[in-house]
Enzyme design. Structure first.
Site, short mmCIF file in Angstrom:
data_model
loop_
_atom_site.label_atom_id
_atom_site.label_comp_id
_atom_site.label_asym_id
_atom_site.label_seq_id
_atom_site.Cartn_x
_atom_site.Cartn_y
_atom_site.Cartn_z
N ASP A 1 0.85 -1.19 0.00
CA ASP A 1 0.00 0.00 0.00
C ASP A 1 0.89 1.25 0.00
O ASP A 1 1.73 1.42 0.89
CB ASP A 1 -0.94 -0.01 1.21
CG ASP A 1 -2.11 0.95 1.03
OD1 ASP A 1 -1.88 2.11 0.62
OD2 ASP A 1 -3.26 0.55 1.30
N SER B 1 -6.95 4.17 -1.51
CA SER B 1 -6.70 2.73 -1.43
C SER B 1 -7.95 1.91 -1.70
O SER B 1 -7.86 0.77 -2.16
CB SER B 1 -6.14 2.37 -0.05
OG SER B 1 -4.86 2.91 0.10
N HIS C 1 2.04 8.74 4.55
CA HIS C 1 1.16 9.85 4.95
C HIS C 1 1.84 10.71 6.01
O HIS C 1 1.66 11.93 6.03
CB HIS C 1 -0.16 9.31 5.51
CG HIS C 1 -1.13 8.87 4.47
ND1 HIS C 1 -1.83 9.75 3.68
CD2 HIS C 1 -1.52 7.63 4.07
CE1 HIS C 1 -2.61 9.08 2.84
NE2 HIS C 1 -2.43 7.79 3.06
N HIS D 1 -1.00 2.54 -5.19
CA HIS D 1 -0.74 3.94 -5.57
C HIS D 1 0.55 4.36 -4.87
O HIS D 1 1.10 3.59 -4.08
CB HIS D 1 -1.88 4.86 -5.12
CG HIS D 1 -2.18 4.72 -3.65
ND1 HIS D 1 -1.35 5.24 -2.67
CD2 HIS D 1 -3.17 4.07 -3.00
CE1 HIS D 1 -1.83 4.91 -1.49
NE2 HIS D 1 -2.93 4.19 -1.65
N HIS E 1 -1.91 10.98 -1.34
CA HIS E 1 -1.45 10.11 -2.43
C HIS E 1 -1.09 10.93 -3.66
O HIS E 1 -1.44 12.10 -3.75
CB HIS E 1 -2.55 9.12 -2.82
CG HIS E 1 -2.97 8.23 -1.69
ND1 HIS E 1 -4.03 7.37 -1.79
CD2 HIS E 1 -2.47 8.08 -0.45
CE1 HIS E 1 -4.17 6.71 -0.65
NE2 HIS E 1 -3.24 7.13 0.19
#
Ligand code: MG
Ligand code: ZN
Length: 434
Positions: A31, A79, A261, A300, A396
């Site tokens: 992820d 996600s 993040h 991503h 993202h």
């Protein structure tokens, strides 16, 4: 919510695959693992005493690149939409858990596997009902409906049984609730269960479930031992392997994204290492069981990570290797101290970075803020600056992601593709591997 036929119908319109389909599929999703994470991990692993930079397992398996855009005008996926694409072959809106733009449930590859008598399972380092695994097992108009999604893991039945034969990860907060005890529901259906990592060996057959944390598993960088993903993957393969008609296993390195993040490069490298070891376990399984396809990709990129920043032609993994805790953990420890000298010393002990007086003042004032995020970004900015690590976002980006394939039919994943075509191919294999 019981119609899981859409992707089956679509998949049946596609031409039949010309090559024999693999019996088993291991599908691994990092992820947030954009291309710069894979490059960063290579340099992070590199021993400066060696003359050349060695390949990592990611490099060894690389076959192509995939686009990740969702079914709207943003180009930047979350996600949930990406997992929907990767699990069903159909793009959707950000937040969607295996539903299309009209909010109609779309059949997933795990549901198809179950319907056709193949075993299936998911392993995640997040809570098991988080967006990525959720899009393989449940349907919801919003990833935020986490209790509903957990309920669906038990309540959504195919031939009278829950979809997943194996569920490993975190999430007791969602599965053992005041209003409902889903773990009890699973054990009544014959699932072996543990919530203790040291008791993993008590799981001896399918169906099986292990929920090893209240929500996500502990961050690897903060753990005394190595991460759990490789041992969990090994255990999952051991339990799925006897399935006569083969299996589909999804393994997610969930927290690479969470580090991204936070713009926490040391955290990200520790999670990448955990995921790399799990991939090596899967690769060894393919070597021993050539009728298996291993696919690795990302949903991503997160954070707009760059190796090099502020116009300086340098990136310093040696700085990152000295960091012993995540930004969240560092802040937690610093908040317990009052004396500026002690704060400075603890920061150095945890990061290897010695703060100048002006930097210490910035840190002290950030620690006064009631929002932990302010202190966290200050703590992490010193690490990013010292290592020349750049970030453009706390969210993202639309960067393409790598596709890695190994084993049977790996050649089908060469070159550029869209993320949906990965799922479409896997769905066809599941339909045709009999
Ligand atoms: Mg995820
Ligand atoms: Zn994310």
């Amino acid at each position: 919510m019981r119609t899981a036929v859409l992707s089956l119908a679509i998949a049946s319109l596609l031409p039949v695959v010309s090559v024999a389909a693999p019996k088993n599929i291991i599908y691994m999703i990092g992820d947030g693992m954009g291309p710069s994470y894979v490059a960063a991990y290579r340099y992070y692993q590199h021993n400066p005493a060696d003359a050349t930079v060695a390949n990592t397992v990611y490099d060894d398996l690389l076959t192509g690149m995939a686009s990740t855009y969702p079914d709207d005008e943003t180009l930047v996926t979350d996600s949930a939409a990406a997992a929907t694409a990767l699990a069903t072959g159909i793009k959707s809106f950000n937040g969607a858990i295996a539903v299309n733009r009209q909010h109609i449930p779309i059949g997933t590859m795990m549901q198809l596997a179950k319907r056709l008598g193949k075993a299936n399972g998911i392993v995640a380092s997040s809570q098991v009902n988080h967006a990525t695994p959720a899009a393989f097992l449940a349907h919801s108009s919003s990833r935020r409906n986490m209790n509903d999604i957990a309920d669906m893991y038990l309540d959504y039945r195919i031939n009278g049984k829950p979809v997943a034969d194996l569920i490993f990860g975190g999430g007791t907060d969602y599965f053992v609730r005041d209003d409902r005890n889903l773990v009890q529901g699973f054990t009544e259906l014959g699932y072996q269960y543990t919530d203790d990592y040291r008791q993993l060996s008590t799981l001896t057959r399918l169906p099986a479930m292990a929920l090893l944390a209240e929500s996500g598993l502990p961050a690897v960088l903060n753990s005394d031992n190595d991460g759990m993903l490789a041992p969990l993957t090994e255990k999952a393969l051991q339990l799925l392997s006897p399935a006569k008609q083969g299996f589909v296993l999804m393994v997610e390195g969930s927290q690479i994204d969470w580090c991204g993040h936070d713009n926490d490069i040391a955290c990200a490298m520790a999670e990448m290492n955990d995921f790399a070891k799990a991939i090596s376990v899967a690769r060894a399984y393919v070597d021993a069981n050539p009728d298996t396809l291993l696919i690795v990709t990302a949903d991503h990129e997160t954070g707009g990570l760059s190796l090099g920043a502020h116009g300086v032609y340098q990136w310093r993994p040696d700085v990152i290797k000295k960091v012993k805790a995540t930004g969240r953990e560092i802040v937690k420890q610093l908040q317990q101290l009052q004396d500026p000298q002690q704060i400075s010393e603890r920061y150095t002990a945890l990061t290897g970075i010695t703060l100048e007086q002006a930097q210490l003042q910035l840190l002290l004032s950030a620690l006064q803020n009631t929002d932990d995020k302010v202190a966290r970004s200050q703590v992490l900015r010193f690490i990013s600056d010292a290592s020349f690590t750049g970030w453009t976002s706390g969210g993202h980006t639309a960067a393409d992601v790598q596709v890695m394939a190994y084993g049977k039919n790996a050649d089908e994943f060469k070159g550029f593709m869209d993320n949906t075509s990965i799922a479409k191919k896997l769905i066809r294999y599941i339909q045709h591997a009999q």
